[in-house]
Motif scaffolding. Sequence first.
Motif, short mmCIF file in Angstrom:
data_model
loop_
_atom_site.label_atom_id
_atom_site.label_comp_id
_atom_site.label_asym_id
_atom_site.label_seq_id
_atom_site.Cartn_x
_atom_site.Cartn_y
_atom_site.Cartn_z
N GLY A 18 0.80 -1.23 0.00
CA GLY A 18 0.00 0.00 0.00
C GLY A 18 0.82 1.26 0.00
N ARG A 19 2.14 1.15 -0.25
CA ARG A 19 3.00 2.32 -0.30
C ARG A 19 2.92 2.96 -1.69
NH1 ARG A 19 8.25 1.03 -0.06
NH2 ARG A 19 7.95 -1.21 -0.27
N PRO A 20 3.31 4.23 -1.81
CA PRO A 20 3.30 4.88 -3.13
C PRO A 20 4.31 4.23 -4.08
CG PRO A 20 4.00 6.42 -1.42
CD PRO A 20 3.71 5.13 -0.75
N LEU A 21 3.98 4.24 -5.35
CA LEU A 21 4.87 3.71 -6.38
C LEU A 21 5.66 4.89 -6.95
CD1 LEU A 21 2.44 1.28 -8.22
CD2 LEU A 21 3.85 0.86 -6.22
N LEU A 22 6.93 4.93 -6.64
CA LEU A 22 7.77 6.04 -7.07
C LEU A 22 8.53 5.67 -8.34
CD1 LEU A 22 9.22 6.92 -3.56
CD2 LEU A 22 7.27 7.96 -4.72
N PRO A 23 8.67 6.64 -9.27
CA PRO A 23 9.41 6.34 -10.52
C PRO A 23 10.89 6.09 -10.27
CG PRO A 23 8.42 8.54 -10.58
CD PRO A 23 8.11 7.95 -9.26
#
Length: 64
Positions: free
Chosen positions: A59-64
């Motif tokens: 559920g963590r953000p998906l960072l580029p």
Amino acid sequence: MDMNDPQDVAAAFWAQLLGVTISEDPPPPDSPLGRVRRFAAEHGYDALRDEHFEAARQGRPLLP
């Protein structure tokens, strides 16, 4: 699913054993798979790394 197709029957059997559902509909956007697909649509599938799948499951953000 075509229950006359041996591959579909096998997939349905294993899905039942694993407790999952096979669907031809797109995943909900807030699901881990939906989040990964949205990320890939924005950044390309080549930008996906193992860390993105782990972050999606947690559920963590998906960072580029």
